[in-house]
Motif scaffolding. Structure first.
Motif, PDB file in Angstrom:
ATOM      1  N   ILE A 164       6.878   8.952  -3.648  1.00  9.32           N
ATOM      2  CA  ILE A 164       7.492   8.633  -4.339  1.00  9.32           C
ATOM      3  C   ILE A 164       7.817   6.918  -3.578  1.00  9.32           C
ATOM      4  CG2 ILE A 164       9.280   8.122  -5.795  1.00  9.32           C
ATOM      5  CD1 ILE A 164       9.475  11.129  -6.304  1.00  9.32           C
ATOM      6  N   GLN A 165       8.724   7.081  -2.691  1.00  6.88           N
ATOM      7  CA  GLN A 165       9.351   5.167  -2.423  1.00  6.88           C
ATOM      8  C   GLN A 165       7.950   4.627  -1.362  1.00  6.88           C
ATOM      9  OE1 GLN A 165      11.865   6.907   1.237  1.00  6.88           O
ATOM     10  NE2 GLN A 165      13.073   6.912  -0.028  1.00  6.88           N
ATOM     11  N   SER A 166       6.621   5.504  -1.213  1.00  2.53           N
ATOM     12  CA  SER A 166       5.185   4.439  -1.051  1.00  2.53           C
ATOM     13  C   SER A 166       4.582   3.908  -1.643  1.00  2.53           C
ATOM     14  CB  SER A 166       4.444   5.590  -0.250  1.00  2.53           C
ATOM     15  OG  SER A 166       5.229   5.937   1.035  1.00  2.53           O
ATOM     16  N   SER A 167       5.249   4.309  -2.952  1.00  2.00           N
ATOM     17  CA  SER A 167       4.546   3.831  -4.701  1.00  2.00           C
ATOM     18  C   SER A 167       5.198   2.856  -4.661  1.00  2.00           C
ATOM     19  CB  SER A 167       4.382   5.351  -5.439  1.00  2.00           C
ATOM     20  OG  SER A 167       3.095   6.407  -5.664  1.00  2.00           O
ATOM     21  N   ILE A 168       6.998   3.128  -4.988  1.00  2.00           N
ATOM     22  CA  ILE A 168       7.460   1.450  -5.122  1.00  2.00           C
ATOM     23  C   ILE A 168       6.788   0.494  -4.343  1.00  2.00           C
ATOM     24  CG2 ILE A 168       9.723   0.916  -5.460  1.00  2.00           C
ATOM     25  CD1 ILE A 168      10.677   3.924  -6.147  1.00  2.00           C
ATOM     26  N   TYR A 169       6.755   0.688  -3.055  1.00  2.00           N
ATOM     27  CA  TYR A 169       6.424   0.099  -1.816  1.00  2.00           C
ATOM     28  C   TYR A 169       5.017  -1.164  -2.462  1.00  2.00           C
ATOM     29  CZ  TYR A 169       4.675  -2.309   2.736  1.00  2.00           C
ATOM     30  OH  TYR A 169       3.918  -2.359   3.496  1.00  2.00           O
TER      31      TYR A 169
ATOM     32  N   PHE B  23       1.358  -9.754  -3.721  1.00  2.00           N
ATOM     33  CA  PHE B  23       1.151  -9.854  -1.871  1.00  2.00           C
ATOM     34  C   PHE B  23      -0.818  -8.617  -1.565  1.00  2.00           C
ATOM     35  CE2 PHE B  23       4.964 -10.801  -2.649  1.00  2.00           C
ATOM     36  CZ  PHE B  23       5.061 -11.727  -2.595  1.00  2.00           C
ATOM     37  N   PRO B  24      -1.874  -9.216  -1.334  1.00  2.00           N
ATOM     38  CA  PRO B  24      -3.491  -7.811  -2.203  1.00  2.00           C
ATOM     39  C   PRO B  24      -3.270  -7.545  -0.488  1.00  2.00           C
ATOM     40  CG  PRO B  24      -4.202 -10.102  -3.230  1.00  2.00           C
ATOM     41  CD  PRO B  24      -2.474 -10.511  -3.043  1.00  2.00           C
ATOM     42  N   ARG B  25      -3.138  -9.057   0.108  1.00  2.00           N
ATOM     43  CA  ARG B  25      -3.105  -8.384   1.556  1.00  2.00           C
ATOM     44  C   ARG B  25      -2.661  -7.564   2.573  1.00  2.00           C
ATOM     45  NH1 ARG B  25      -4.537 -13.946   4.506  1.00  2.00           N
ATOM     46  NH2 ARG B  25      -4.514 -12.858   6.159  1.00  2.00           N
ATOM     47  N   LEU B  26      -1.471  -7.305   1.861  1.00  2.00           N
ATOM     48  CA  LEU B  26       0.188  -6.618   2.039  1.00  2.00           C
ATOM     49  C   LEU B  26      -0.371  -4.831   2.226  1.00  2.00           C
ATOM     50  CD1 LEU B  26       2.640  -8.814   2.043  1.00  2.00           C
ATOM     51  CD2 LEU B  26       1.164  -8.328   4.327  1.00  2.00           C
ATOM     52  N   ASN B  27      -0.982  -4.781   0.657  1.00  2.00           N
ATOM     53  CA  ASN B  27      -0.407  -3.845   0.220  1.00  2.00           C
ATOM     54  C   ASN B  27      -1.271  -2.547   0.162  1.00  2.00           C
ATOM     55  OD1 ASN B  27      -2.535  -4.587  -1.471  1.00  2.00           O
ATOM     56  ND2 ASN B  27      -1.510  -4.114  -3.314  1.00  2.00           N
ATOM     57  N   ASN B  28      -2.321  -2.769   1.548  1.00  2.00           N
ATOM     58  CA  ASN B  28      -3.251  -1.578   0.892  1.00  2.00           C
ATOM     59  C   ASN B  28      -2.939  -0.850   2.745  1.00  2.00           C
ATOM     60  OD1 ASN B  28      -5.291  -2.853   0.420  1.00  2.00           O
ATOM     61  ND2 ASN B  28      -5.710  -4.444   2.012  1.00  2.00           N
ATOM     62  N   ASN B  29      -2.152  -0.641   2.935  1.00  2.00           N
ATOM     63  CA  ASN B  29      -1.583   0.762   4.376  1.00  2.00           C
ATOM     64  C   ASN B  29      -0.242   0.627   4.298  1.00  2.00           C
ATOM     65  OD1 ASN B  29      -4.133   0.624   5.800  1.00  2.00           O
ATOM     66  ND2 ASN B  29      -3.275  -1.790   6.787  1.00  2.00           N
ATOM     67  N   VAL B  30       0.452   1.765   3.545  1.00  2.00           N
ATOM     68  CA  VAL B  30       1.573   2.260   4.167  1.00  2.00           C
ATOM     69  C   VAL B  30       1.748   3.120   4.787  1.00  2.00           C
ATOM     70  CG1 VAL B  30       3.502   3.843   2.423  1.00  2.00           C
ATOM     71  CG2 VAL B  30       1.448   2.397   0.962  1.00  2.00           C
ATOM     72  N   PHE B  31       2.786   3.242   5.699  1.00  2.00           N
ATOM     73  CA  PHE B  31       3.029   4.040   7.191  1.00  2.00           C
ATOM     74  C   PHE B  31       4.384   5.119   6.041  1.00  2.00           C
ATOM     75  CE2 PHE B  31       1.251   0.404   8.663  1.00  2.00           C
ATOM     76  CZ  PHE B  31       0.722   0.872   9.967  1.00  2.00           C
ATOM     77  N   ILE B  32       3.825   5.947   6.555  1.00  4.77           N
ATOM     78  CA  ILE B  32       5.095   7.464   6.122  1.00  4.77           C
ATOM     79  C   ILE B  32       5.584   8.413   7.650  1.00  4.77           C
ATOM     80  CG2 ILE B  32       5.192   9.281   5.323  1.00  4.77           C
ATOM     81  CD1 ILE B  32       2.941   9.365   3.705  1.00  4.77           C
TER      82      ILE B  32
ATOM     83  N   GLY C  57      -7.870   2.888  -2.797  1.00  6.09           N
ATOM     84  CA  GLY C  57      -7.609   1.923  -1.998  1.00  6.09           C
ATOM     85  C   GLY C  57      -6.814   1.256  -0.888  1.00  6.09           C
ATOM     86  N   VAL C  58      -5.555   2.309  -1.035  1.00  9.84           N
ATOM     87  CA  VAL C  58      -4.333   2.217  -0.182  1.00  9.84           C
ATOM     88  C   VAL C  58      -4.877   3.384   1.058  1.00  9.84           C
ATOM     89  CG1 VAL C  58      -1.841   2.514  -0.095  1.00  9.84           C
ATOM     90  CG2 VAL C  58      -2.574   1.457  -2.064  1.00  9.84           C
ATOM     91  N   THR C  59      -4.882   2.020   2.145  1.00  8.70           N
ATOM     92  CA  THR C  59      -4.381   3.902   3.796  1.00  8.70           C
ATOM     93  C   THR C  59      -2.607   4.083   3.490  1.00  8.70           C
ATOM     94  OG1 THR C  59      -5.868   2.924   3.541  1.00  8.70           O
ATOM     95  CG2 THR C  59      -5.667   4.272   5.690  1.00  8.70           C
ATOM     96  N   PHE C  60      -2.855   5.461   3.335  1.00  9.87           N
ATOM     97  CA  PHE C  60      -1.091   6.345   3.555  1.00  9.87           C
ATOM     98  C   PHE C  60      -1.520   7.073   5.296  1.00  9.87           C
ATOM     99  CE2 PHE C  60      -1.606   6.047  -0.575  1.00  9.87           C
ATOM    100  CZ  PHE C  60      -0.582   5.878  -0.802  1.00  9.87           C
ATOM    101  N   ILE C  61      -0.778   6.441   6.000  1.00  9.55           N
ATOM    102  CA  ILE C  61      -1.245   7.023   7.722  1.00  9.55           C
ATOM    103  C   ILE C  61       0.375   7.461   7.853  1.00  9.55           C
ATOM    104  CG2 ILE C  61      -0.916   5.707  10.122  1.00  9.55           C
ATOM    105  CD1 ILE C  61      -2.123   3.039   8.548  1.00  9.55           C
ATOM    106  N   ALA C  62       0.512   8.698   8.528  1.00  9.25           N
ATOM    107  CA  ALA C  62       1.792   9.636   8.576  1.00  9.25           C
ATOM    108  C   ALA C  62       1.636   9.557  10.011  1.00  9.25           C
ATOM    109  CB  ALA C  62       1.558  10.572   7.922  1.00  9.25           C
ATOM    110  N   LYS C  63       3.060   9.419  10.456  1.00 10.12           N
ATOM    111  CA  LYS C  63       3.342   9.263  12.262  1.00 10.12           C
ATOM    112  C   LYS C  63       4.841  10.149  12.174  1.00 10.12           C
ATOM    113  CE  LYS C  63      -0.459   6.779  13.694  1.00 10.12           C
ATOM    114  NZ  LYS C  63      -1.471   7.584  13.543  1.00 10.12           N
ATOM    115  N   GLY C  64       4.242  11.299  12.719  1.00  7.94           N
ATOM    116  CA  GLY C  64       5.612  12.095  13.691  1.00  7.94           C
ATOM    117  C   GLY C  64       6.131  12.264  14.107  1.00  7.94           C
TER     118      GLY C  64
END
Length: 88
Positions: free
Chosen positions: A15-20, A27-36, A57-64
């Motif tokens: 949900i927070q990622s969706s808000i982000y 700012f289309p150049r900034l909204n293509n990647n979301v880091f979790i 069209g958004v890449t969600f990248i998760a890191k543990g």
């Protein structure tokens, strides 16, 4: 296996990622990647070694990020995350 509490936290992160993503639409150049980032005292792995997923069209990248006082081999129970369950 991810327990119910972990599922709730990961859904909250989604949900927070969706808000982000929504806040960056102007700012289309900034909204293509979301880091979790997943902070835990467990060893984190991703199901089928998939740590990123593309949705609308958004890449969600998760890191543990494992936080513990001992070596990785002595970490508490392993936590496996299936991103396809949480990024819908």
């Amino acid at each position: 296996m991810v327990n119910k509490a972990q599922q709730g936290k990961l859904k909250g992160a989604q949900i927070q990622s969706s808000i982000y993503v929504d806040s960056l639409k102007p700012f289309p150049r900034l909204n293509n990647n979301v880091f979790i980032l997943v902070f835990t005292n467990r060893k984190v792995t991703f199901k089928n070694a998939v740590d990123r997923i593309v949705k609308n069209g958004v890449t969600f990248i998760a890191k543990g990020i494992s936080i513990y006082d001992k070596t990785a081999s002595l970490a508490k129970t392993e936590c496996e995350i299936d991103l396809s369950e949480f990024i819908v």
